[in-house]
Enzyme design. Structure first.
Site, PDB file in Angstrom:
ATOM      1  N   TYR A  69       0.832  -1.199   0.000  1.00 32.11           N
ATOM      2  CA  TYR A  69       0.000   0.000   0.000  1.00 32.11           C
ATOM      3  C   TYR A  69       0.872   1.256   0.000  1.00 32.11           C
ATOM      4  O   TYR A  69       1.898   1.315   0.670  1.00 32.11           O
ATOM      5  CB  TYR A  69      -0.904   0.009   1.231  1.00 32.11           C
ATOM      6  CG  TYR A  69      -2.048   1.001   1.139  1.00 32.11           C
ATOM      7  CD1 TYR A  69      -3.251   0.641   0.548  1.00 32.11           C
ATOM      8  CD2 TYR A  69      -1.917   2.294   1.613  1.00 32.11           C
ATOM      9  CE1 TYR A  69      -4.302   1.536   0.448  1.00 32.11           C
ATOM     10  CE2 TYR A  69      -2.966   3.204   1.517  1.00 32.11           C
ATOM     11  CZ  TYR A  69      -4.151   2.819   0.927  1.00 32.11           C
ATOM     12  OH  TYR A  69      -5.182   3.720   0.818  1.00 32.11           O
ATOM     13  N   GLU A  81      -4.385   6.887   6.146  1.00 34.32           N
ATOM     14  CA  GLU A  81      -4.362   5.748   5.234  1.00 34.32           C
ATOM     15  C   GLU A  81      -3.506   4.597   5.757  1.00 34.32           C
ATOM     16  O   GLU A  81      -3.756   3.434   5.444  1.00 34.32           O
ATOM     17  CB  GLU A  81      -3.804   6.174   3.876  1.00 34.32           C
ATOM     18  CG  GLU A  81      -4.756   6.934   3.011  1.00 34.32           C
ATOM     19  CD  GLU A  81      -4.201   7.134   1.614  1.00 34.32           C
ATOM     20  OE1 GLU A  81      -4.245   6.184   0.811  1.00 34.32           O
ATOM     21  OE2 GLU A  81      -3.713   8.240   1.324  1.00 34.32           O
ATOM     22  N   LYS A  84      -1.590  -0.844 -13.962  1.00 37.26           N
ATOM     23  CA  LYS A  84      -1.995  -0.511 -12.608  1.00 37.26           C
ATOM     24  C   LYS A  84      -3.499  -0.696 -12.415  1.00 37.26           C
ATOM     25  O   LYS A  84      -4.304  -0.330 -13.260  1.00 37.26           O
ATOM     26  CB  LYS A  84      -1.615   0.950 -12.297  1.00 37.26           C
ATOM     27  CG  LYS A  84      -2.215   1.506 -11.022  1.00 37.26           C
ATOM     28  CD  LYS A  84      -1.694   0.783  -9.807  1.00 37.26           C
ATOM     29  CE  LYS A  84      -2.481   1.150  -8.562  1.00 37.26           C
ATOM     30  NZ  LYS A  84      -2.037   0.379  -7.384  1.00 37.26           N
TER      31      LYS A  84
END
Length: 517
Positions: free
Chosen positions: A352, A386, A447
């Site tokens: 991430y 996040e 992606k």
């Protein structure tokens, strides 16, 4: 890091008072054991509750020397470098906890010790009549503060401050000009990312010192040099996050970001476990399985029905304490995956965050626009939460993100845009760095965001459309749904299992319809 597989503490709730200590208690979203701490110093008392994995003693999350005490949630990754500036401590250095290491640095450097740390942590330090509250460079372990007359309370979860202050009327915490106020919690502020807040216990006044900022200059490098630098930086970052003798677990989508982490973790540990998540709408199981087979990892696939996925929106908001609907969409499949991950507490590595410094979500060849996106995203990530470890800690697991290692960020952000978008390929420098470790189809795979691969965005939108929300109002409705969930779970203290996503969506749809009438 120390030899243990998990940090000594995942989070804390701490209270500093000039006299008469108390150990504050509250309900954390983080799942684990709670241990009380009562550290009585000459000028103040530090009382705290540490939350930690049941199998991990929290002793090394605290340290004390004379009139200074340190609490640290999380972990530090550049321990060897830090020992080199403190002097060789001998073979016992591996047994020193991160809090003890920070205490030693504070003796030598004062609050500027936090400029030296590369880690994933939040820290509270009491010294004299001062309280230092520090976050890592990215604020990846959120830290919140409420300061009133004669007491400073800090926590890694804002909701615990709401619980601590309830029953006392409207809290009237001192304002902090350099910190973001948490909406709905009067007097509660979030400590900025990459900063130390130096608070005077008597007056409540604070001075904020920045300890890290994203680089603004850009580096021009030869292709081969850039590829070698990215490979080396990521290799170090992943290696620092793999506990000796442990088998890391990697969240694997089959994209270049997570696959690169899996490959490097396999090299560092000798073996790796991997985990993929999909829904009945969409999954990336085939792509992830190709990487798992290439690495020989023990691989597991988890399918979460779309209705169940959307039903976990309250958990995503409750865990992240974010009000940004786009961020919640990104995080929802991760929260669903972690909540489906049974068994003992695990160390989990993810891919991430790579899209932010590498502009992976911006699919265009105009380099000026690409770098504008990088600069904007790096200037606005603070407070979005996040990277919060609570996302995995709701199920007792500890997650960490090598792409947001301090040294990796320093390198990736500073690379000129032409190394990020090159030969018509997004994130070119990362793909080239991982080319020798992964299947060719993985390296070349276009992606796809985690929210796209799981169908989260389309499912959330469809849920609103089916409730009669006009397409033009979907984004507004998402914002209102997330805000209501925040108000109920974070501010109001409702348990997420008692909050129905469907009911909240219907309520928002009704309000929008009445407003349009």
């Amino acid at each position: 890091m120390a030899s243990q597989d998990l940090p000594a503490a995942f989070g804390f709730l701490a209270s500093a008072r000039p006299s008469g200590g108390r150990i504050p208690h509250a309900a954390f979203a983080t799942r684990g054991s709670h241990t009380g701490v009562d550290l009585r110093l000459r000028a103040q008392t530090l009382g705290a509750t540490l939350v930690h994995a049941p199998s991990t003693p929290p002793d090394s999350a605290q340290a004390r020397d004379g009139d200074t005490a340190v609490l640290l949630a999380g972990e530090i990754y550049n321990r060897d470098d830090l020992f080199s500036v403190l002097g060789a401590p001998g073979p016992e250095s591996g047994q020193l906890g991160d809090a003890q290491l920070v205490l030693g640095l504070l003796r030598r450097y004062g609050l500027h010790a936090f400029r030296l740390l590369n880690g994933r942590f939040a820290a509270a330090v009491c010294t004299g009549r001062r309280i230092l509250l520090a976050t890592d460079h990215a604020g990846s372990v959120p830290l919140y503060v409420c300061a009133g007359p004669g007491e400073v309370t800090a926590s890694t979860e804002a909701k615990t401050l709401a619980g601590t202050l309830s029953g006392q009327g409207s809290p009237r915490g001192f304002p902090f000009a350099d910190a973001r106020r948490v909406r709905g919690l009067p007097g509660v502020y979030q400590v900025p990312a990459g900063a130390v807040m130096d608070i005077d216990l008597d007056s409540g006044t604070a001075e904020t010192h920045r300890t890290w900022a994203p680089p603004l200059a850009r580096r021009i490098m030869d292709e081969d040099d850039a590829v070698a630098a990215v490979r080396a930086a990521l290799d170090r970052a992943v290696g620092a996050r793999v506990a000796p003798g442990g088998t890391p677990l990697v969240v694997l989508s089959g994209g270049i970001d997570s696959s690169g982490v899996a490959a490097l973790a396999h090299r560092a540990a000798g073996s790796v476990d991997s985990l993929s998540m999909g829904t009945d709408v969409s999954d990336e199981f085939a792509e992830a399985r190709a990487v798992a087979d290439h690495l020989g990892s023990r691989h597991r696939e988890i399918t979460v029905p779309t209705a169940d996925l959307l039903g976990q929106l309250p958990y995503a908001v409750w865990a992240s304490e974010s009000e940004d609907p786009h961020i919640i969409e990104y995080l929802l499949p991760l929260v669903a995956l972690y909540r489906a991950l049974d068994g003992p507490a695990r160390r989990v590595l993810t891919g991430y965050g790579a899209d932010i410094p590498l502009a992976g979500m911006h699919r265009e060849d105009r380099l000026s626009n690409l770098d504008t996106a990088v600069a904007y995203d790096m200037a606005t990530y603070d407070g979005l939460n996040e990277m919060s470890p609570v996302l995995s800690a709701v199920s007792g697991h500890w997650s960490t993100h090598p792409y947001w290692d301090r040294d990796v960020l320093d390198l990736l952000v500073s690379l000129e845009a032409g190394l990020k978008r090159r030969y018509g390929r997004d994130k070119w420098v990362l793909r080239a760095a991982m080319a020798e470790l992964l299947p060719e189809q993985t390296v070349k795979r276009p992606k796809l965001g985690v929210h796209e691969g799981s169908g989260t965005t389309s499912s959330f939108s469809l849920l609103l459309l089916e409730e009669g929300v006009p397409e033009r109002s979907v984004d507004v409705a998402k914002q209102q749904v997330v805000r209501e969930l925040f108000d109920r779970t974070v501010v109001g203290g409702e348990a997420p299992e008692d909050v129905s996503t469907d009911e909240v969506v219907r309520s928002v749809a009704d309000r929008l319809e009445r407003g349009a009438a």
